[in-house]
Design a protein around this motif. Structure first.
Motif, mmCIF file in Angstrom:
data_model
loop_
_atom_site.group_PDB
_atom_site.id
_atom_site.type_symbol
_atom_site.label_atom_id
_atom_site.label_comp_id
_atom_site.label_asym_id
_atom_site.label_seq_id
_atom_site.Cartn_x
_atom_site.Cartn_y
_atom_site.Cartn_z
ATOM 1 N N PRO A 67 0.899 -11.400 9.913
ATOM 2 C CA PRO A 67 -0.513 -11.914 9.803
ATOM 3 C C PRO A 67 -1.088 -12.212 8.583
ATOM 4 N N GLU A 68 -1.668 -13.273 8.455
ATOM 5 C CA GLU A 68 -3.095 -13.441 7.652
ATOM 6 C C GLU A 68 -3.839 -12.558 7.703
ATOM 7 N N PRO A 69 -4.232 -11.629 6.530
ATOM 8 C CA PRO A 69 -4.459 -12.831 5.372
ATOM 9 C C PRO A 69 -3.083 -11.628 4.784
ATOM 10 N N VAL A 70 -3.021 -12.524 3.626
ATOM 11 C CA VAL A 70 -1.901 -11.991 2.665
ATOM 12 C C VAL A 70 -2.364 -10.950 1.949
ATOM 13 N N ARG A 71 -1.916 -9.478 1.750
ATOM 14 C CA ARG A 71 -2.412 -8.771 0.989
ATOM 15 C C ARG A 71 -0.556 -8.290 0.182
ATOM 16 N N LYS A 72 -0.956 -7.615 -1.209
ATOM 17 C CA LYS A 72 -0.021 -7.539 -2.080
ATOM 18 C C LYS A 72 -0.350 -5.844 -2.418
ATOM 19 N N ILE A 73 0.799 -4.841 -2.122
ATOM 20 C CA ILE A 73 0.905 -3.139 -2.407
ATOM 21 C C ILE A 73 2.057 -3.818 -3.710
ATOM 22 N N ILE A 74 1.139 -2.820 -5.274
ATOM 23 C CA ILE A 74 1.996 -2.259 -6.056
ATOM 24 C C ILE A 74 2.278 -1.208 -5.790
ATOM 25 N N GLY A 75 3.665 -0.265 -6.792
ATOM 26 C CA GLY A 75 4.485 0.346 -6.279
ATOM 27 C C GLY A 75 5.106 0.772 -5.880
ATOM 28 N N ASP A 76 5.550 2.036 -5.545
ATOM 29 C CA ASP A 76 7.013 2.375 -4.565
ATOM 30 C C ASP A 76 6.249 3.058 -2.912
ATOM 31 N N LEU A 77 5.687 2.621 -2.899
ATOM 32 C CA LEU A 77 4.964 3.330 -1.580
ATOM 33 C C LEU A 77 5.015 3.707 -0.554
ATOM 34 N N SER A 78 5.519 5.723 -1.717
ATOM 35 C CA SER A 78 4.817 6.331 -1.440
ATOM 36 C C SER A 78 3.722 7.256 -1.165
ATOM 37 N N ASN A 79 2.984 6.141 -1.142
ATOM 38 C CA ASN A 79 1.518 6.820 -0.569
ATOM 39 C C ASN A 79 1.339 5.674 0.836
ATOM 40 N N VAL A 80 1.711 6.621 2.032
ATOM 41 C CA VAL A 80 2.174 5.729 4.271
ATOM 42 C C VAL A 80 0.425 5.507 3.622
ATOM 43 N N GLU A 81 -0.552 6.495 3.341
ATOM 44 C CA GLU A 81 -1.566 6.015 3.990
ATOM 45 C C GLU A 81 -2.236 4.498 4.257
ATOM 46 N N LYS A 82 -2.232 4.520 2.366
ATOM 47 C CA LYS A 82 -2.499 2.897 2.230
ATOM 48 C C LYS A 82 -1.308 1.760 2.078
ATOM 49 N N VAL A 83 -0.540 2.017 2.016
ATOM 50 C CA VAL A 83 0.736 0.870 2.628
ATOM 51 C C VAL A 83 0.270 0.751 4.217
ATOM 52 N N LEU A 84 -0.357 1.943 4.881
ATOM 53 C CA LEU A 84 -0.656 1.138 6.364
ATOM 54 C C LEU A 84 -1.730 0.478 6.419
ATOM 55 N N VAL A 85 -3.137 1.215 5.377
ATOM 56 C CA VAL A 85 -4.151 0.653 5.496
ATOM 57 C C VAL A 85 -3.562 -1.239 5.131
ATOM 58 N N GLY A 86 -3.434 -0.888 3.867
ATOM 59 C CA GLY A 86 -2.792 -2.056 2.896
ATOM 60 C C GLY A 86 -2.128 -3.221 3.770
ATOM 61 N N LEU A 87 -1.779 -2.707 5.335
ATOM 62 C CA LEU A 87 -0.653 -3.921 5.606
ATOM 63 C C LEU A 87 -1.792 -4.225 7.158
ATOM 64 N N ASP A 88 -3.247 -3.336 7.189
ATOM 65 C CA ASP A 88 -3.450 -3.808 8.196
ATOM 66 C C ASP A 88 -2.725 -3.064 9.400
ATOM 67 N N ILE A 89 -2.050 -2.168 9.249
ATOM 68 C CA ILE A 89 -1.508 -1.693 10.471
ATOM 69 C C ILE A 89 -2.708 -0.735 11.406
ATOM 70 N N ARG A 90 -3.228 -0.069 10.032
ATOM 71 C CA ARG A 90 -4.317 0.845 10.399
ATOM 72 C C ARG A 90 -5.439 0.860 9.729
ATOM 73 N N PRO A 91 -6.829 0.960 10.512
ATOM 74 C CA PRO A 91 -7.640 1.105 9.485
ATOM 75 C C PRO A 91 -8.259 1.848 8.462
ATOM 76 N N LYS A 92 -9.073 1.447 7.213
ATOM 77 C CA LYS A 92 -9.251 1.861 6.889
ATOM 78 C C LYS A 92 -10.363 3.246 6.937
ATOM 79 N N LEU A 93 -10.529 4.066 7.122
ATOM 80 C CA LEU A 93 -11.377 5.805 7.258
ATOM 81 C C LEU A 93 -12.294 5.557 6.333
ATOM 82 N N VAL A 94 -13.401 5.546 6.946
ATOM 83 C CA VAL A 94 -15.030 5.845 6.012
ATOM 84 C C VAL A 94 -14.778 6.791 5.684
ATOM 85 N N SER A 95 -14.789 7.391 4.442
ATOM 86 C CA SER A 95 -15.364 8.744 4.200
ATOM 87 C C SER A 95 -16.534 8.864 4.099
#
Length: 95
Positions: A67-95
């Motif tokens: 689903p939109e918005p279109v998102r791009k993630i560069i690299g080998d996708l080993s950082n699962v948290e970054k991928v989940l946030v990037g795909l809008d599967i998991r909301p970004k955690l505010v630190s």
């Protein structure tokens, strides 16, 4: 049924980084999007003209088309948290 994710993984041949990126992507999708995703792998050595449409400048690059918005993630996708946030599967955690 939930959203369907259309994902494109841009690679350049069967480099170790490309293979790892695809393995990581499949693992993440099976765990978090089971039955709700499609992965299209585009090898830019075979179809270099496809890089322009999604403005690919580095590889491997994952593009979430739907689903939109279109998102791009560069690299080998080993950082699962970054991928989940990037795909809008998991909301970004505010630190």
């Amino acid at each position: 049924m939930g959203k369907l994710y259309e994902l494109r993984l841009y690679v350049a041949g069967k480099t170790s980084k490309s293979v790892i990126a695809l393995e990581n992507l499949k693992k993440i999708c099976e765990e978090h999007l089971k039955g709700k995703y499609s992965i299209e792998v585009i090898d830019l050595l075979v179809k270099p003209q496809l890089a322009e449409g999604d403005q690919i400048f580095a590889i491997p690059t994952l593009v979430k088309k739907v689903p939109e918005p279109v998102r791009k993630i560069i690299g080998d996708l080993s950082n699962v948290e970054k991928v989940l946030v990037g795909l809008d599967i998991r909301p970004k955690l505010v630190s």
